[in-house]
Design a protein around this motif. Structure first.
Motif, mmCIF file in Angstrom:
data_model
loop_
_atom_site.group_PDB
_atom_site.id
_atom_site.type_symbol
_atom_site.label_atom_id
_atom_site.label_comp_id
_atom_site.label_asym_id
_atom_site.label_seq_id
_atom_site.Cartn_x
_atom_site.Cartn_y
_atom_site.Cartn_z
ATOM 1 N N MET A 254 9.743 1.581 5.402
ATOM 2 C CA MET A 254 9.967 2.075 4.042
ATOM 3 C C MET A 254 11.356 2.694 3.919
ATOM 4 O O MET A 254 12.051 2.461 2.931
ATOM 5 N N SER B 233 6.683 4.090 8.344
ATOM 6 C CA SER B 233 7.713 4.970 7.783
ATOM 7 C C SER B 233 9.100 4.358 7.893
ATOM 8 O O SER B 233 9.867 4.362 6.933
ATOM 9 N N SER C 106 10.107 1.711 13.800
ATOM 10 C CA SER C 106 8.864 1.510 13.062
ATOM 11 C C SER C 106 7.956 0.527 13.778
ATOM 12 O O SER C 106 6.747 0.735 13.866
ATOM 13 N N THR D 52 1.037 4.407 -2.717
ATOM 14 C CA THR D 52 0.339 5.623 -2.296
ATOM 15 C C THR D 52 1.319 6.717 -1.867
ATOM 16 O O THR D 52 1.547 7.671 -2.605
ATOM 17 N N ASN D 53 1.919 6.561 -0.693
ATOM 18 C CA ASN D 53 2.723 7.660 -0.149
ATOM 19 C C ASN D 53 4.106 7.742 -0.763
ATOM 20 O O ASN D 53 4.723 8.791 -0.758
ATOM 21 N N TYR D 54 4.622 6.611 -1.230
ATOM 22 C CA TYR D 54 6.028 6.572 -1.627
ATOM 23 C C TYR D 54 6.176 6.287 -3.114
ATOM 24 O O TYR D 54 7.146 5.650 -3.519
ATOM 25 N N TYR E 177 0.826 -1.214 0.000
ATOM 26 C CA TYR E 177 0.000 0.000 0.000
ATOM 27 C C TYR E 177 0.854 1.256 0.000
ATOM 28 O O TYR E 177 0.574 2.223 -0.705
ATOM 29 N N GLU E 178 1.908 1.249 0.838
ATOM 30 C CA GLU E 178 2.728 2.456 0.950
ATOM 31 C C GLU E 178 3.427 2.777 -0.358
ATOM 32 O O GLU E 178 3.550 3.940 -0.741
ATOM 33 N N THR F 125 3.813 2.490 12.881
ATOM 34 C CA THR F 125 3.640 3.031 11.539
ATOM 35 C C THR F 125 4.623 2.372 10.582
ATOM 36 O O THR F 125 5.475 1.593 10.988
#
Lengths: 177, 102
Positions: free
Chosen positions: B62, B59, B52, A143-145, A139-140, B57
């Motif tokens: 990632m 972040s 994390s 979407t965000n990345y 998902y990330e 979350t």
């Protein structure tokens, strides 16, 4: 602990075993003088860090760690060792220098880091925990990345082409030298 | 099942970081210096994933994925440079490669 729980004991014992494995093999990477031993100790360090990612319930990162580090970077480093030393010499040893100042700097940084982490920093941890990481990463990424993902793919492409170009044996350079 | 605390991972990461720094400062062989850099990058990734997890979350995970990608490209380019240095100077001892020193 009033009643002994074997599952909990094994969970924590395996964590400490992997932590000791990481510290000992990382120490061997930097303290052993043979380059080949350093490279193979790095293998155990990387596997141990992958186990730490499993303990942090980051399963996808653990698998990526094994695939990229052990399967890619460690092989590259071993190729580097093999290609930049005369294999005919029996033991590939590397010289060390700055031993005492480096040891002092290392201990100072380690001490200040441990002091900061353990006694000064009050980390605000959340009540919720990440449980699995595979689906959220999907998902990330879309979407965000999205933009960092695309940029990093271009960067990887450029870096691989650049590495292949730089490492190419250039006959003109050696002829003009 | 009781969880392993955040401080365990941070202490492990601090030890890894300082060992990698020691390797960078003391070794003369450029390939072993690269191994020290890999140790430091792994320490940073471990910290990111630990925060994390305890933040709930995504972040940090990632960031650690991007860190692994950057480490891969860094290793490829750095080893290409090391091979080129070896082809030109016939050594990878970083103490002897001082052509640019005045």
């Amino acid at each position: 602990m009033e009643n002994f729980d074997f599952g909990t004991f094994a969970y924590q014992a395996i964590f400490y075993l992997f932590a000791i494995l990481i510290v000992v093999s990382a120490a061997m990477v930097v303290f052993v003088r043979s380059i080949i031993y350093s490279a193979f100790s790095l293998l155990f360090t990387l596997f141990g860090i992958s186990a730490m990612y499993v303990y942090l319930s980051a399963d996808f990162v653990a698998v990526t760690q094994i695939v990229v580090y052990v399967g890619g970077i460690l092989i590259l480093l071993l190729f580097g060792v093999m290609l930049t030393n005369k294999i005919t010499q029996e033991r590939l040893l590397t010289d060390v220098f700055n031993l005492v100042p480096a040891l002092l700097i290392m201990l100072a940084i380690l001490g200040s880091l441990l002091y900061t982490v353990l006694f000064r920093a009050k980390w605000h941890t959340s009540a919720q925990r990440t449980t699995t990481v595979v689906e959220p990463i999907g998902y990330e990424v879309i979407t965000n990345y999205v933009l960092p993902f695309e940029i990093v793919s271009i960067l990887l492409f450029v870096a691989l082409i650049g590495a292949a170009y730089i490492a190419r044996s250039d006959s003109k350079v050696s002829a003009s030298k | 099942m009781p969880e392993i605390g955040l401080n365990h991972f941070l202490v492990l990461s601090a030890i890894l970081f300082s060992l990698g720094l020691f390797g960078i400062m003391t070794r003369r062989n450029a390939v072993v210096v690269l191994m020290g850099v890999e140790l430091i990058l792994n320490a940073a990734n471990l910290n990111l994933v630990a925060f994390s997890k305890f933040n709930g979350t995504m972040s940090g995970v990632m960031f650690s994925m991007f860190g692994i990608i950057l480490a891969a490209s860094e290793a490829a380019v750095a080893l290409a440079i090391v091979l080129n240095i070896y082809a030109r100077f016939k050594t990878v001892d970083i103490g002897e490669i001082d052509t640019m020193r005045e």
